[in-house]
Design an enzyme around this catalytic site. Sequence first.
Site, PDB file in Angstrom:
ATOM      1  N   ASP A  48      38.971 -31.048  -1.531  1.00 37.80           N
ATOM      2  CA  ASP A  48      37.948 -31.811  -0.809  1.00 37.80           C
ATOM      3  C   ASP A  48      37.465 -31.159   0.480  1.00 37.80           C
ATOM      4  O   ASP A  48      36.617 -31.721   1.162  1.00 37.80           O
ATOM      5  CB  ASP A  48      38.481 -33.217  -0.477  1.00 37.80           C
ATOM      6  CG  ASP A  48      39.630 -33.188   0.530  1.00 37.80           C
ATOM      7  OD1 ASP A  48      40.161 -32.096   0.803  1.00 37.80           O
ATOM      8  OD2 ASP A  48      39.993 -34.264   1.041  1.00 37.80           O
ATOM      9  N   ARG A 239      37.291 -38.556   5.231  1.00 36.38           N
ATOM     10  CA  ARG A 239      36.459 -38.199   4.082  1.00 36.38           C
ATOM     11  C   ARG A 239      35.097 -38.861   4.195  1.00 36.38           C
ATOM     12  O   ARG A 239      34.814 -39.617   5.114  1.00 36.38           O
ATOM     13  CB  ARG A 239      37.172 -38.630   2.801  1.00 36.38           C
ATOM     14  CG  ARG A 239      38.381 -37.769   2.449  1.00 36.38           C
ATOM     15  CD  ARG A 239      37.940 -36.493   1.753  1.00 36.38           C
ATOM     16  NE  ARG A 239      37.209 -36.835   0.545  1.00 36.38           N
ATOM     17  CZ  ARG A 239      37.784 -37.123  -0.627  1.00 36.38           C
ATOM     18  NH1 ARG A 239      39.094 -37.086  -0.752  1.00 36.38           N
ATOM     19  NH2 ARG A 239      37.044 -37.441  -1.677  1.00 36.38           N
ATOM     20  N   PRO A 326      47.685 -27.459  -0.105  1.00 38.01           N
ATOM     21  CA  PRO A 326      46.293 -27.819   0.182  1.00 38.01           C
ATOM     22  C   PRO A 326      46.033 -28.211   1.636  1.00 38.01           C
ATOM     23  O   PRO A 326      44.888 -28.407   1.999  1.00 38.01           O
ATOM     24  CB  PRO A 326      46.064 -29.027  -0.737  1.00 38.01           C
ATOM     25  CG  PRO A 326      47.400 -29.680  -0.826  1.00 38.01           C
ATOM     26  CD  PRO A 326      48.417 -28.568  -0.758  1.00 38.01           C
TER      27      PRO A 326
END
Length: 628
Positions: A48, A239, A326
């Site tokens: 993302d 996000r 990540p």
Amino acid sequence: MVKESRVDVLIIGAGPSGLMCANALAGAGVDFRIIDNRPVGVAAGQADGIQPRTIEVLQSYGLADGLLKDGAQMYLCAFYNPGPDGGIERTGRAPDVTAPSARYPFKITIDQGSIESMFIESLKSQEISVDRPIAPSSLEISEDPEELLDPTSYPVKVVLDHVLPSDATPEQEIVYAKYVLGADGAHSWVRKNLGFTMDGEQTDYIWGVIDFVPDTDFPDIRNRAAIHSLNGSCMIIPREGDKVRFYLQMSDKDVMDPETGRIDKRKVTAENLINTARKTFHPYIVNEPKEVDWCSIYIIGQRVASNFSKHDRVFIAGDACHTHSPKAGQGMNASMNDTHNLGTSFPISDGVYFSESLQTAWKLAQVLRGRADISLLKTYEFERQKYAQDLINFDREFSALFSGKPRTSENQEGVTHEQFLRAFQASGGFSSGIGVHYMPSAIVNTIHQDCAPEIIIGERMLPQIFVRAADARPVDIQDMLPADTRFKLLFFVGLLTSEQLAKVRRLAEELQLPTSFLQKYGYSTEGKAQSMFDIIPITAGHKDDVNFLDIPLTFRSHWSKVLIDDTDVTGRLGGGAYSRFGIDEKQITMVVVRPDGYVGMIAPSTALESMDKYFGSFLIGKTLNPGE
């Protein structure tokens, strides 16, 4: 009868890396096909984060606007550590991007599905689609040296299975390809088929990840936050919209089956992850989430493939050749930059995944056009494998610090806030993608670095505002460097006194000679294929004193491409580039920017033989191609 076909490039895998390469090859007019074994793309979760350098790369394709509009932008990182009462307290904040030359001083976060959709829509606009669900079942590469060195041959044979309902017999087809790219993920079928190993190690760190809309009183919920608590560590990633992502360090008892000693995925539920977050966030409250998109679990491992290519005919990119944690936001960025290295295209109309895609595309495009020797493809593994190993080394150190226990009065060996902050800030150039540096090779020549000591050969061209001589409009030089397979030749022609202008005109005459590199390798535009060079002259001086028509036509392909190192009409933007780059205004300095945006060569105008030698080491001159 089994169907057979031929294609220049077969891409196996339609994640961000494969799709990036597909877009690049489509723009370059290359005959390719992209397949994927999934019926549909990613719907939720997965990667993302888009790093600053990757934003620059997407901008060079004309694809950054949607991400800038829809994604969350992270400017600050907050740091939390154990407080005196056993809970956590904020111990500081710092800019999330610590690379001073970043054009975009932030990271973008948005779900992987949106990123894939961006590429898929771009392909659709060119009437190209992903063939799915199709899986490869066998791959053979010719062992004939003559065939492997013949750019017109199809030495790779791939058998494809069309995945049908379980009660049907799979349909097969045979594809003969000049080149194959395996962008098929961490469990890559292509990598295993080639016999490449993944070298590295797996840690004992177990992490959960959850995407959700939070209900909390935590004050930094919309900033990136690194939390070290007595109950484990957590990374918060804001996000798009109201969503956030939590990376949560899990204990063995939270996820292990006590009888088998293995991870029990039934324990990895949103409820369990939120309960872990509550312990980590104390004294802050984390209520039951309003909405959960996705959750998963992973064990950190750092591995790099033993090889990135076989016979320079089959390549692997992205997670197929490097895996890591990540939390530093490198996976998708590294993967896309893999294929950026291999195959850049012209701009599609509006970390360390995109790099490998672009690396493959521009190199493949020039070889397939017959303009570059097949040896150019060797630089893909040379450049990207070293980058991947550097990435793993960085990730190993960063993950150990992040997963380590915090220092307390009872644990003097733990990680301090100062220790973590130093590592966080020191790694900014690398983690942002801004500091990627390619070592000397056929396409990175440092012999004349002293002509522009602050434009580092082997690194991406720095952003810099100039003004156009014709209309005084400010432009960033990176916007003049689209990813279109062309080499950009920046001619810093200096302060245009009568004496300097005479030197510029003499250089233009020299470059018109049949023996000059510009004529030997300067293929003209033909159909969809781009010409080899795009020339941009940059003068010193003031906009009131420069007449763009004084620049010889050799350097002036269009009125919009003559630039001045001056401020815009407001006096706020631009100026000072000659001084910033260390370029002498009384000389003419040539800067070669590769199709992927990296500086390949710098030379004074008196060293045209150096430029000829540089391009001659990997390009095929027009005299060797009578059909051109």
